[in-house]
Design a protein around this motif. Structure first.
Motif, PDB file in Angstrom:
ATOM      1  N   PRO A  88       0.846  -1.204   0.000  1.00  0.00           N
ATOM      2  CA  PRO A  88       0.000   0.000   0.000  1.00  0.00           C
ATOM      3  C   PRO A  88       0.878   1.249   0.000  1.00  0.00           C
ATOM      4  N   PRO A  89       0.402   2.316  -0.668  1.00  0.00           N
ATOM      5  CA  PRO A  89       1.213   3.546  -0.687  1.00  0.00           C
ATOM      6  C   PRO A  89       1.428   4.099   0.712  1.00  0.00           C
ATOM      7  N   LYS A  90       2.626   4.578   0.932  1.00  0.00           N
ATOM      8  CA  LYS A  90       2.951   5.116   2.243  1.00  0.00           C
ATOM      9  C   LYS A  90       2.311   6.486   2.418  1.00  0.00           C
ATOM     10  N   LEU A  91       1.747   6.703   3.592  1.00  0.00           N
ATOM     11  CA  LEU A  91       1.137   7.985   3.896  1.00  0.00           C
ATOM     12  C   LEU A  91       2.238   9.026   4.072  1.00  0.00           C
ATOM     13  N   ARG A  92       2.098  10.108   3.327  1.00  0.00           N
ATOM     14  CA  ARG A  92       3.115  11.150   3.400  1.00  0.00           C
ATOM     15  C   ARG A  92       2.442  12.449   3.821  1.00  0.00           C
ATOM     16  N   LEU A  93       2.768  12.922   4.998  1.00  0.00           N
ATOM     17  CA  LEU A  93       2.181  14.156   5.490  1.00  0.00           C
ATOM     18  C   LEU A  93       2.852  15.352   4.817  1.00  0.00           C
ATOM     19  N   PRO A  94       2.112  16.443   4.647  1.00  0.00           N
ATOM     20  CA  PRO A  94       2.731  17.638   4.054  1.00  0.00           C
ATOM     21  C   PRO A  94       3.825  18.173   4.968  1.00  0.00           C
ATOM     22  N   CYS A  95       4.804  18.799   4.370  1.00  0.00           N
ATOM     23  CA  CYS A  95       5.920  19.322   5.166  1.00  0.00           C
ATOM     24  C   CYS A  95       5.455  20.530   5.981  1.00  0.00           C
ATOM     25  N   ALA A  96       6.164  20.769   7.071  1.00  0.00           N
ATOM     26  CA  ALA A  96       5.845  21.917   7.930  1.00  0.00           C
ATOM     27  C   ALA A  96       6.298  23.206   7.247  1.00  0.00           C
ATOM     28  N   GLU A  97       5.677  24.316   7.644  1.00  0.00           N
ATOM     29  CA  GLU A  97       5.931  25.582   6.955  1.00  0.00           C
ATOM     30  C   GLU A  97       7.346  26.110   7.148  1.00  0.00           C
ATOM     31  N   ASN A  98       8.096  25.550   8.109  1.00  0.00           N
ATOM     32  CA  ASN A  98       9.486  25.991   8.316  1.00  0.00           C
ATOM     33  C   ASN A  98      10.491  24.860   8.101  1.00  0.00           C
ATOM     34  N   ASN A 154      12.731  18.364  -0.391  1.00  0.00           N
ATOM     35  CA  ASN A 154      12.685  16.972  -0.828  1.00  0.00           C
ATOM     36  C   ASN A 154      11.307  16.606  -1.372  1.00  0.00           C
ATOM     37  N   GLY A 155      10.266  17.063  -0.675  1.00  0.00           N
ATOM     38  CA  GLY A 155       8.916  16.766  -1.137  1.00  0.00           C
ATOM     39  C   GLY A 155       8.633  17.380  -2.491  1.00  0.00           C
ATOM     40  N   CYS A 156       9.062  18.609  -2.676  1.00  0.00           N
ATOM     41  CA  CYS A 156       8.854  19.272  -3.971  1.00  0.00           C
ATOM     42  C   CYS A 156       9.623  18.558  -5.079  1.00  0.00           C
ATOM     43  N   ASN A 157      10.848  18.134  -4.767  1.00  0.00           N
ATOM     44  CA  ASN A 157      11.627  17.376  -5.763  1.00  0.00           C
ATOM     45  C   ASN A 157      10.969  16.051  -6.108  1.00  0.00           C
ATOM     46  N   ASP A 158      10.179  15.517  -5.164  1.00  0.00           N
ATOM     47  CA  ASP A 158       9.449  14.272  -5.404  1.00  0.00           C
ATOM     48  C   ASP A 158       8.058  14.520  -5.982  1.00  0.00           C
ATOM     49  N   ALA A 159       7.833  15.739  -6.462  1.00  0.00           N
ATOM     50  CA  ALA A 159       6.574  16.113  -7.124  1.00  0.00           C
ATOM     51  C   ALA A 159       5.385  16.152  -6.175  1.00  0.00           C
ATOM     52  N   VAL A 160       5.614  16.437  -4.889  1.00  0.00           N
ATOM     53  CA  VAL A 160       4.514  16.679  -3.955  1.00  0.00           C
ATOM     54  C   VAL A 160       4.166  18.163  -4.096  1.00  0.00           C
TER      55      VAL A 160
END
Length: 240
Positions: free
Chosen positions: A56-66, A73-79
């Motif tokens: 099952p896909p791993k749950l990925r929480l959005p990154c914190a604002e700071n 890393n998340g943006c580089n992974d297309a989040v």
């Protein structure tokens, strides 16, 4: 006369019959074809390999604002939403050195990918005058945010059409946008729509409908809605 022996006669006849028939045939040895046929009959079809169940896909929480590293890393992974948060960091300059150009690129890419937040952030930059290349982009971006589900985008676009800011005045379309988000439970949109019904601007004048909308805005937690519904302040409907 010699006596007749029945047993002897039967023995003699049996012997003659066997002799006439000849010796019994030897059992036939199985041929290679027979053996192959037997082997094929005993062989069972091989069971198809069972593919392992996908993880099952791993749950990925959005990154914190700071969280600069996490958002990068998340943006580089297309989040996409991590890209918006990263852009906000470059715009504020409190976690990383200010880079408005980088921020705009991140917001624009996110908006193109369907992010309501990305469109809102970019629209706000046109609204406050940070971006001036095409002022009409403000309303275009707010409408994109509205279509992507952002109530504030619908509200901002409606106000722009109501005021004629960078677009032509269109109170009818403004009323349509306010109605959309008032039905979603946005208090400010209900207040703005109530004002239109109270004045008959963009909609048919209907003071009773206006009061209902002011009351709804009040119930949704907007104090201005309570005061508009009852200027005396004596009767305030219960909040939701």
């Amino acid at each position: 006369m010699r006596p007749f022996h029945h047993g002897a006669a039967f023995w003699t006849l049996g012997t003659l019959a066997l002799a006439a028939c000849g010796p019994a045939p030897a059992p036939k040895a199985p041929s290679s074809e027979d053996l192959a046929t037997e082997d094929m009959g005993e062989m069972q079809p091989a069971a198809a390999p069972v593919a392992p169940a996908p993880e099952p896909p791993k749950l990925r929480l959005p990154c914190a604002e700071n969280d600069l590293v996490g958002c990068t890393n998340g943006c580089n992974d297309a989040v996409v939403e991590d890209c918006v948060t990263l852009g906000a960091m470059y715009l504020r300059g409190d976690v990383v050195r200010t880079d408005p150009t980088r921020a705009v690129d991140l917001f624009r890419g996110a908006c193109t990918s369907g992010s309501a937040r990305g469109c809102m952030k970019l629209g706000d930059l046109y609204h406050d005058g940070t971006l001036k290349d095409d002022p009409t982009e403000e309303v275009t971006l707010y409408r994109k945010a509205c279509d992507a589900g952002a109530n504030r985008g619908c509200l901002a676009a409606g106000k722009a059409y109501l005021e004629g800011r960078v677009v032509g005045v269109d109170p009818v379309f403004a009323a349509t946008l306010f109605t959309r988000v008032c039905e979603r439970g946005n208090a400010e949109a209900c207040l703005e729509l109530g004002r239109l019904y109270n004045r008959g601007h963009g909609v048919r004048k209907d003071p009773a409908r206006a009061t209902t909308l002011f009351t709804k805005a009040c119930q949704l937690g907007l104090d201005e809605g309570c005061l508009t519904a009852d200027p005396s302040g004596e009767v305030a409907p219960p909040r939701q």
